[in-house]
Enzyme design. Structure first.
Site, PDB file in Angstrom:
ATOM      1  N   HIS A 208     -36.724 -36.181  -4.131  1.00  0.00           N
ATOM      2  CA  HIS A 208     -35.482 -36.204  -4.536  1.00  0.00           C
ATOM      3  C   HIS A 208     -35.069 -36.265  -3.459  1.00  0.00           C
ATOM      4  CE1 HIS A 208     -31.327 -35.890  -5.930  1.00  0.00           C
ATOM      5  NE2 HIS A 208     -31.676 -37.077  -6.644  1.00  0.00           N
ATOM      6  N   HIS A 212     -34.311 -40.081  -0.744  1.00  0.00           N
ATOM      7  CA  HIS A 212     -32.038 -40.379  -0.308  1.00  0.00           C
ATOM      8  C   HIS A 212     -32.217 -40.162   1.278  1.00  0.00           C
ATOM      9  CE1 HIS A 212     -29.672 -40.487  -3.649  1.00  0.00           C
ATOM     10  NE2 HIS A 212     -30.517 -39.341  -3.996  1.00  0.00           N
ATOM     11  N   HIS A 237     -34.370 -43.109 -10.455  1.00  0.00           N
ATOM     12  CA  HIS A 237     -34.157 -41.977 -11.461  1.00  0.00           C
ATOM     13  C   HIS A 237     -34.296 -41.982 -12.656  1.00  0.00           C
ATOM     14  CE1 HIS A 237     -31.309 -41.453  -7.953  1.00  0.00           C
ATOM     15  NE2 HIS A 237     -31.470 -40.156  -7.886  1.00  0.00           N
ATOM     16  N   GLU A 349     -23.201 -45.730  -7.519  1.00  0.00           N
ATOM     17  CA  GLU A 349     -24.119 -44.227  -7.074  1.00  0.00           C
ATOM     18  C   GLU A 349     -22.933 -44.374  -6.583  1.00  0.00           C
ATOM     19  OE1 GLU A 349     -27.214 -43.063  -3.600  1.00  0.00           O
ATOM     20  OE2 GLU A 349     -27.074 -45.131  -4.196  1.00  0.00           O
ATOM     21  N   HIS A 364     -21.217 -42.106  -9.446  1.00  0.00           N
ATOM     22  CA  HIS A 364     -22.412 -41.312  -9.325  1.00  0.00           C
ATOM     23  C   HIS A 364     -21.839 -40.026  -8.820  1.00  0.00           C
ATOM     24  CE1 HIS A 364     -25.832 -39.874  -7.225  1.00  0.00           C
ATOM     25  NE2 HIS A 364     -26.438 -39.842  -8.084  1.00  0.00           N
ATOM     26  N   HIS A 368     -21.700 -35.761  -9.362  1.00  0.00           N
ATOM     27  CA  HIS A 368     -22.021 -34.403  -8.863  1.00  0.00           C
ATOM     28  C   HIS A 368     -21.149 -33.773  -8.598  1.00  0.00           C
ATOM     29  CE1 HIS A 368     -26.416 -35.135  -8.202  1.00  0.00           C
ATOM     30  NE2 HIS A 368     -26.549 -36.236  -9.011  1.00  0.00           N
ATOM     31  N   HIS A 404     -27.715 -37.550 -15.313  1.00  0.00           N
ATOM     32  CA  HIS A 404     -28.365 -38.935 -14.900  1.00  0.00           C
ATOM     33  C   HIS A 404     -28.749 -39.590 -16.322  1.00  0.00           C
ATOM     34  CE1 HIS A 404     -28.897 -39.628 -11.240  1.00  0.00           C
ATOM     35  NE2 HIS A 404     -28.270 -38.188 -10.753  1.00  0.00           N
TER      36      HIS A 404
END
Length: 688
Positions: A208, A212, A237, A349, A364, A368, A404
């Site tokens: 992960h 990114h 994802h 995102e 997104h 988080h 997610h």
């Protein structure tokens, strides 16, 4: 060579000053006095005498002037850094831009050396690594894994005192590995702990982080803009969620419930039991039944309400239902079947490629933040963000998959709006797949019975033990593994001429956690891509064989847990590539779902699609460079090597008459499936 070694030294032991020896004490950078931090500049003479002269390699760092990095110094060196925090992400993007625009590699060494001891270590490592990956003159620089740099984000902190003791007292040749205990975050009284082997797997969390890193959301558009980046965000994802649910069924747990109601309490708790090396503070826990509240985090300029988050999501749903998004100039951009999912990915995102970030927000990333700060949304208790605030730790948390799951449902809402694939898109005239079988790679192994078990492996954590021992200090950890296996696909080409196709292999659970058979409309969401590769079909009968370790999704253990250092750094071009972009990929040891001791039944599916409809007009060799995990990571500096939408042919709805996988395959000779059983052995085997 000197520049490569300089970058290599700058990327090691991130909390130690740049002038201290690196590469197990073999390399020292000779720092200009002007580049020393305020604390060490008055001690320049003493430092030079103490830390130079004993290394095999001493590299003078060129003084290229004092760069203006005041914009980045606003993030304190000892506070946690998060790519989900907008302020941090934007500053990191500016720093990447500075590093990329430095005229040559030698000058970049100087600028990076000056920056290293003044800026937040995590932000510095991230920005420099992204810049090195995207500059043409630094393609041969090995990139260490985040596990090597910041092992505290992956490993039980009780391990580190033992590692330092072993490394400080015992000679290198006599050192023994320290064991990292599995399942240290909760007891078996917590049902979600059955999935700890998945969520807390070191390779899964490194994947992960590295994804990114390759696809940075806050980087300048020139770096962020990669072919089908937004679609890859969705697909990678989405596959993780499918894989997670498949393992939940193995452990008699229901599929995740998407976190789609912002007002509901979150019943799952998570106590990470990890300590940040940056400031020696523990990652905060999230207690059970906590509720999202408005954020007023003045420390990170994260000030946003739950209603704003809801409004962004509603606008995205409206755009999906209308079939278009509105860009920042007010123009309607259609969400068609070719680019729609890609546009949505960048928007959800949201990366710097979002068509209208002001209107659609950053769903997104900010969600988080809400979950990362749920324990202290007003900074009342001066607590840092939790594991959901960091790409290297977020997948440890059960709520990551619920969150997610909601994101995945949003994308699927769009995909379900598209028309089912036509027979022309799905078929391949003259090509018939007669059978597919999978067999463990050992003599007399039965067909279609695959094995999983626990494996104990070692990793060297010395490079992350700042101010700790030199040399190697090993830790052992236990993870899921599968016995290596191979596919055998029998295909008949009756066209009379050579045909080129693409083999697409998927696996999907047949039943849920209650052992209830799933209808195809539900099963379709759980098809996990195992491999995708090009095939040449001669006229007549063809037998295709493919090993599991050749998967287009995974990368091998040796690349997941690679070590950067004088003795470990490869020299040939191909191996150096493997340290860089090639670090991106799902860990090979997690290719298969866990299964169960009594066995779990799956559908193993293969499709040979027509390469004429797959080709993007470029050839690539998956055995050369870093091309072997392209399903999740794409190809470096090239187009995504498949014209079809990611997840084809299971990404769209089917006609209502299709109720089983056999119904779906029946009209098409170029598809086949078989039933396979995955049996789990509750035993631990050490890696040889």
């Amino acid at each position: 060579m000197a520049e490569r070694k300089s970058f290599q030294a700058l990327l090691q032991r991130p909390l130690e000053p740049s002038f201290m020896p690196k590469d197990d004490g073999k390399t020292t950078l000779i720092i200009p006095d002007e580049y020393l931090s305020d604390r060490y500049r008055p001690l320049a003479g003493d430092l030079q005498s103490r830390f130079t002269g004993g290394s095999e390699v001493e590299i003078p760092v060129r003084n290229v002037g004092i760069p203006d990095l005041s914009f980045a110094e606003v993030i304190d060196r000892r506070v946690p850094f998060s790519l989900f925090v907008e302020k941090h992400r934007d500053i990191a993007g500016r720093l990447i831009d500075v590093f990329v625009k430095v005229p040559d590699a030698s000058s970049l060494v100087g600028v990076a050396t000056y920056a290293r001891d003044r800026l937040n270590p995590y932000m510095f490592q991230y920005a420099l690594t992204v810049a090195l990956q995207h500059r043409k003159d630094t393609k041969d620089v090995p990139i260490p894994s985040v596990l090597e740099l910041f092992p505290d984000q992956f490993v039980d902190p009780t391990t580190f005192p033992k590692l330092r003791e072993e490394g400080s007292i015992v000679n290198q040749a006599q050192r023994t590995a320290i064991d990292i205990q599995p399942n240290f975050t909760a007891s078996d009284r917590e049902p979600e702990q059955r999935m700890a082997y998945f969520r807390e797997d070191i390779g899964v969390n490194m994947h992960h982080w590295h994804w990114h890193l390759v696809y940075p959301a806050g980087a300048p558009p020139a770096i962020a803009r990669k072919d089908r980046r937004g679609e890859l965000f969705y697909y990678m994802h989405s596959q993780v969620i499918a894989r997670y649910n498949a393992d939940r069924f193995c452990n008699r747990l229901a599929q995740i419930k998407p976190l789609d109601n912002l007002q509901d309490p979150i019943p799952e708790a998570y106590f990470p039991k990890m300590v940040r090396s940056l400031n020696n503070r523990a990652y905060p826990a999230r207690h059970d039944n906590q509720v999202l509240r408005d954020l007023n985090r003045v420390d990170s300029d994260t000030i946003i309400t739950v209603n704003e988050l809801q409004r962004w999501r509603d606008r995205i749903y409206q755009a999906i239902d209308q079939g278009f998004v509105v860009d920042s100039s007010g123009k309607n951009i259609p969400l068609d079947e070719v680019r729609g999912i890609d546009i949505l990915g960048d928007l959800v995102e949201a990366s710097t490629l979002s068509v209208n970030r002001k209107f659609y927000g950053s769903l997104h990333n900010f969600w988080h933040d809400f979950l990362a700060y749920i324990h202290d949304p007003e900074y009342r208790y001066l607590e840092d963000f939790g594991v959901m605030g960091d790409v290297s730790t977020a997948m440890r948390n059960p709520v990551f998959y619920r969150w997610h799951g909601m994101i995945d449902a949003l994308f699927r809402r769009f995909l379900e709006s598209l028309n089912p694939y036509t027979s022309t898109q799905l078929g391949f005239a003259g090509v018939k797949v007669n059978s597919i079988a999978a067999r463990v790679n050992r003599a007399n192994a039965p067909s279609n019975i695959l094995l999983t078990y626990w494996q104990r492996s070692q990793v060297d954590l010395a490079a992350g033990l700042d101010f700790g021992p030199q040399g190697n200090v090993f830790a052992t950890f236990t993870h899921l593994q599968h016995a290596p296996f191979s596919y055998e696909i029998k295909v008949t080409n009756s066209t009379g001429s050579l045909k080129r196709g693409t083999a697409r292999i998927f696996i999907a659970p047949k039943v849920d956690e209650r052992n209830t058979t799933m209808q195809f409309r539900e099963q379709r969401r759980y098809f996990i891509e195992l491999d995708k590769f090009g095939v040449n079909l001669r006229p007549g009968e063809n037998t295709l064989t493919r090993r599991s370790d050749q998967s287009s999704v995974t990368l091998p253990y040796e690349r997941s847990f690679r070590r950067v250092g004088t003795a470990q750094t490869p020299t040939d071009t191909r191996q150096l590539e493997e340290f860089r972009f090639c670090g991106c990929g799902w860990p090979e040891h997690m290719l298969l779902p866990k299964g169960a001791p009594e066995g779990v039944q799956y559908d193993l599916y293969v499709m040979i699609s027509n390469f004429n409809n797959d080709s993007v007009g470029q050839e690539f060799d998956e055995t050369v460079g870093c091309n072997d995990a392209h399903s999740f990571c794409g190809l470096r500096d090239k187009l995504y090597p498949d014209k079809r939408t990611m997840g084809f042919p299971f990404d769209r709805r089917t006609e209502t008459s299709v109720s089983t996988l056999n119904d779906f395959m029946k009209p098409y000779s170029n598809m086949a499936a078989t039933s396979v059983q995955i049996m789990f052995k509750n035993t631990i085997i050490s890696r040889t």
